[in-house]
Motif scaffolding. Structure first.
Motif, PDB file in Angstrom:
ATOM      1  N   PRO A 122      37.945  20.564  17.628  1.00 31.87           N
ATOM      2  CA  PRO A 122      37.339  20.629  16.290  1.00 31.87           C
ATOM      3  C   PRO A 122      36.535  19.368  15.961  1.00 31.87           C
ATOM      4  N   LEU A 123      35.461  19.576  15.205  1.00 37.32           N
ATOM      5  CA  LEU A 123      34.549  18.496  14.857  1.00 37.32           C
ATOM      6  C   LEU A 123      34.322  18.504  13.352  1.00 37.32           C
ATOM      7  N   LYS A 124      34.457  17.358  12.717  1.00 38.23           N
ATOM      8  CA  LYS A 124      34.287  17.235  11.265  1.00 38.23           C
ATOM      9  C   LYS A 124      33.034  16.416  10.971  1.00 38.23           C
ATOM     10  N   ILE A 125      32.068  17.063  10.327  1.00 35.12           N
ATOM     11  CA  ILE A 125      30.771  16.446  10.047  1.00 35.12           C
ATOM     12  C   ILE A 125      30.567  16.361   8.540  1.00 35.12           C
ATOM     13  N   ALA A 126      30.123  15.217   8.060  1.00 39.24           N
ATOM     14  CA  ALA A 126      29.705  15.094   6.661  1.00 39.24           C
ATOM     15  C   ALA A 126      28.188  15.244   6.594  1.00 39.24           C
ATOM     16  N   LEU A 127      27.722  16.095   5.688  1.00 40.37           N
ATOM     17  CA  LEU A 127      26.292  16.313   5.481  1.00 40.37           C
ATOM     18  C   LEU A 127      25.879  15.711   4.141  1.00 40.37           C
ATOM     19  N   VAL A 128      24.956  14.765   4.211  1.00 38.39           N
ATOM     20  CA  VAL A 128      24.400  14.109   3.026  1.00 38.39           C
ATOM     21  C   VAL A 128      22.905  14.396   3.009  1.00 38.39           C
ATOM     22  N   PHE A 153      24.079   2.527   0.263  1.00 34.20           N
ATOM     23  CA  PHE A 153      24.787   3.764   0.589  1.00 34.20           C
ATOM     24  C   PHE A 153      24.932   3.910   2.101  1.00 34.20           C
ATOM     25  N   LEU A 154      23.840   3.734   2.825  1.00 33.23           N
ATOM     26  CA  LEU A 154      23.866   3.889   4.281  1.00 33.23           C
ATOM     27  C   LEU A 154      24.772   2.851   4.930  1.00 33.23           C
ATOM     28  N   ASP A 155      24.760   1.626   4.406  1.00 35.41           N
ATOM     29  CA  ASP A 155      25.605   0.568   4.950  1.00 35.41           C
ATOM     30  C   ASP A 155      27.077   0.925   4.816  1.00 35.41           C
ATOM     31  N   ARG A 156      27.470   1.393   3.641  1.00 37.85           N
ATOM     32  CA  ARG A 156      28.872   1.771   3.426  1.00 37.85           C
ATOM     33  C   ARG A 156      29.237   3.027   4.224  1.00 37.85           C
ATOM     34  N   ALA A 157      28.300   3.953   4.322  1.00 33.20           N
ATOM     35  CA  ALA A 157      28.557   5.162   5.107  1.00 33.20           C
ATOM     36  C   ALA A 157      28.780   4.821   6.578  1.00 33.20           C
ATOM     37  N   ALA A 158      28.008   3.860   7.090  1.00 40.49           N
ATOM     38  CA  ALA A 158      28.123   3.477   8.501  1.00 40.49           C
ATOM     39  C   ALA A 158      29.470   2.838   8.813  1.00 40.49           C
ATOM     40  N   SER A 159      30.170   2.345   7.790  1.00 41.47           N
ATOM     41  CA  SER A 159      31.506   1.796   8.016  1.00 41.47           C
ATOM     42  C   SER A 159      32.551   2.898   8.105  1.00 41.47           C
ATOM     43  N   VAL A 160      32.171   4.130   7.733  1.00 44.19           N
ATOM     44  CA  VAL A 160      33.081   5.279   7.797  1.00 44.19           C
ATOM     45  C   VAL A 160      32.968   5.980   9.148  1.00 44.19           C
ATOM     46  N   ALA A 161      31.737   6.230   9.585  1.00 41.56           N
ATOM     47  CA  ALA A 161      31.486   6.964  10.834  1.00 41.56           C
ATOM     48  C   ALA A 161      30.036   6.721  11.244  1.00 41.56           C
ATOM     49  N   PRO A 162      29.692   7.004  12.506  1.00 40.21           N
ATOM     50  CA  PRO A 162      28.293   6.875  12.925  1.00 40.21           C
ATOM     51  C   PRO A 162      27.374   7.733  12.056  1.00 40.21           C
ATOM     52  N   LYS A 174      36.821  10.868   5.868  1.00 43.17           N
ATOM     53  CA  LYS A 174      36.861  10.317   7.227  1.00 43.17           C
ATOM     54  C   LYS A 174      36.287  11.290   8.269  1.00 43.17           C
ATOM     55  N   PRO A 175      35.023  11.682   8.133  1.00 47.87           N
ATOM     56  CA  PRO A 175      34.410  12.559   9.139  1.00 47.87           C
ATOM     57  C   PRO A 175      34.201  11.809  10.451  1.00 47.87           C
ATOM     58  N   GLU A 176      33.963  12.563  11.506  1.00 46.33           N
ATOM     59  CA  GLU A 176      33.697  11.952  12.809  1.00 46.33           C
ATOM     60  C   GLU A 176      32.252  11.483  12.924  1.00 46.33           C
ATOM     61  N   LEU A 177      31.363  12.128  12.197  1.00 41.44           N
ATOM     62  CA  LEU A 177      29.972  11.661  12.137  1.00 41.44           C
ATOM     63  C   LEU A 177      29.362  12.086  10.812  1.00 41.44           C
ATOM     64  N   ILE A 178      28.320  11.378  10.413  1.00 40.21           N
ATOM     65  CA  ILE A 178      27.648  11.631   9.145  1.00 40.21           C
ATOM     66  C   ILE A 178      26.193  11.974   9.430  1.00 40.21           C
ATOM     67  N   ALA A 179      25.765  13.127   8.952  1.00 41.18           N
ATOM     68  CA  ALA A 179      24.385  13.586   9.123  1.00 41.18           C
ATOM     69  C   ALA A 179      23.651  13.425   7.799  1.00 41.18           C
ATOM     70  N   VAL A 180      22.602  12.615   7.793  1.00 41.55           N
ATOM     71  CA  VAL A 180      21.801  12.371   6.590  1.00 41.55           C
ATOM     72  C   VAL A 180      20.476  13.107   6.788  1.00 41.55           C
ATOM     73  N   ALA A 181      20.342  14.238   6.105  1.00 43.51           N
ATOM     74  CA  ALA A 181      19.268  15.181   6.430  1.00 43.51           C
ATOM     75  C   ALA A 181      18.072  15.074   5.498  1.00 43.51           C
ATOM     76  N   GLY A 182      17.515  13.872   5.375  1.00 44.74           N
ATOM     77  CA  GLY A 182      16.220  13.721   4.730  1.00 44.74           C
ATOM     78  C   GLY A 182      16.231  13.372   3.255  1.00 44.74           C
ATOM     79  N   ASP A 183      15.106  12.811   2.807  1.00 45.70           N
ATOM     80  CA  ASP A 183      14.873  12.373   1.433  1.00 45.70           C
ATOM     81  C   ASP A 183      15.924  11.373   0.961  1.00 45.70           C
ATOM     82  N   THR A 184      16.241  10.440   1.824  1.00 44.82           N
ATOM     83  CA  THR A 184      17.116   9.334   1.456  1.00 44.82           C
ATOM     84  C   THR A 184      16.314   8.280   0.711  1.00 44.82           C
TER      85      THR A 184
END
Length: 273
Positions: A22-28, A110-119, A47-57
């Motif tokens: 199983p894979l847990k992904i956060a979508l932002v 936001f991205l800095d703090r997110a990167a401390s959670v998961a790639p 605590k997702p395994e990876l974070i996907a930031v899908a545009g308009d950040t």
């Protein structure tokens, strides 16, 4: 019309020959440089395994450099319309709303703090027509993996993933090559309207999108309007064909309130089957 953000979870089933566990992904998506501390707190708890930031950040329409980058892509009439809509909306936000301010500093924090959670893997949206050199440098400093019509091989747990990012200036040649690669393929694609014309028939296991802001106003679980799709868009929020997940986004950038449509952090649980 509460501005409170919510957590939305979806489950997607994947070919067990491609996904071992199983894979847990956060979508932002659609942060638009607004403050989203509530989204961050949920992200840190999930605590997702990876974070996907899908545009308009980031917002890269404004200012002299943004104008030079974007104006070359549009006709004079469309450029004038974009400017009118932008400044008229800014006026309405100033009169009616409190959360009207945006800053690159908020987005990078936001991205800095997110990167401390998961790639963190980030693709570009229509508000980031082209990043500045200093943006790319800053993302590199924060450890953000920028995927601009590009892909990366990633190992997480027992899983081997191929993660790609399709930008609004879609490179169809790269996309075709990406779809032919082996393993579980995850694509960040800001604009979900690309699904029927570019993506539906391709061998891509999971597509993560945003852009629609959930249709801004929702009636009977259907969005009212989306740029690129018009009234009552077909691809507005949720899961499509067990293959695409669309986020309603993390911010509100227009004076019209979000009705029956809270800002959200999306968690995608991908299960081998």
């Amino acid at each position: 019309m509460s501005d409170t953000a919510v957590l939305t979870e979806y489950t997607i089933f994947a070919d067990a020959e491609k996904l071992c566990s199983p894979l847990k992904i956060a979508l932002v998506s659609d942060l638009h440089e607004r403050n989203a501390d509530d989204i961050l707190k949920m992200l840190e708890l999930q605590k997702p395994e990876l974070i996907a930031v899908a545009g308009d950040t980031l917002e890269r329409y404004g200012g002299p450099k943004g104008k030079a980058v974007v104006q070359e892509k549009f006709s004079v009439v469309k450029w004038l319309f974009i400017n009118f809509a932008y400044y008229f909306n800014a006026l309405l936000l100033t009169v009616f709303r409190k959360n009207r301010f945006h800053s690159s500093e908020s987005a990078f924090e936001f991205l800095d703090r997110a990167a401390s959670v998961a790639p963190v893997f980030m693709s570009l949206g229509n508000h980031e027509q082209r990043l500045f050199d200093e943006d790319i440098s800053k993302l590199g400093e924060l450890g953000i993996i920028l995927l601009d019509n590009d892909d990366s091989l990633v190992y997480t747990g027992d899983n081997r993933l191929r993660i790609g990012g399709l930008s609004c200036d879609a490179d169809e040649e790269w996309l075709g090559e990406f779809a032919q690669k082996d393993g579980f393929k995850l694509l960040l694609c800001h604009r979900p309207e690309y699904y029927p014309v570019l993506l539906e028939q391709l061998d891509i296991d999971l597509i993560l999108s945003g852009h629609t802001h959930g249709g801004q106003i929702r009636f009977f679980d259907r969005g009212l309007f989306s740029s690129g799709q018009g009234l009552f868009p077909k691809y507005h929020k949720g899961v499509i064909d067990n293959k695409m997940v669309i986020s309603a986004g993390c911010s509100n950038t227009i004076a019209i309130p979000r009705i029956n449509n809270p800002r959200e952090l999306v968690i995608v649980n991908v299960l081998p089957k």
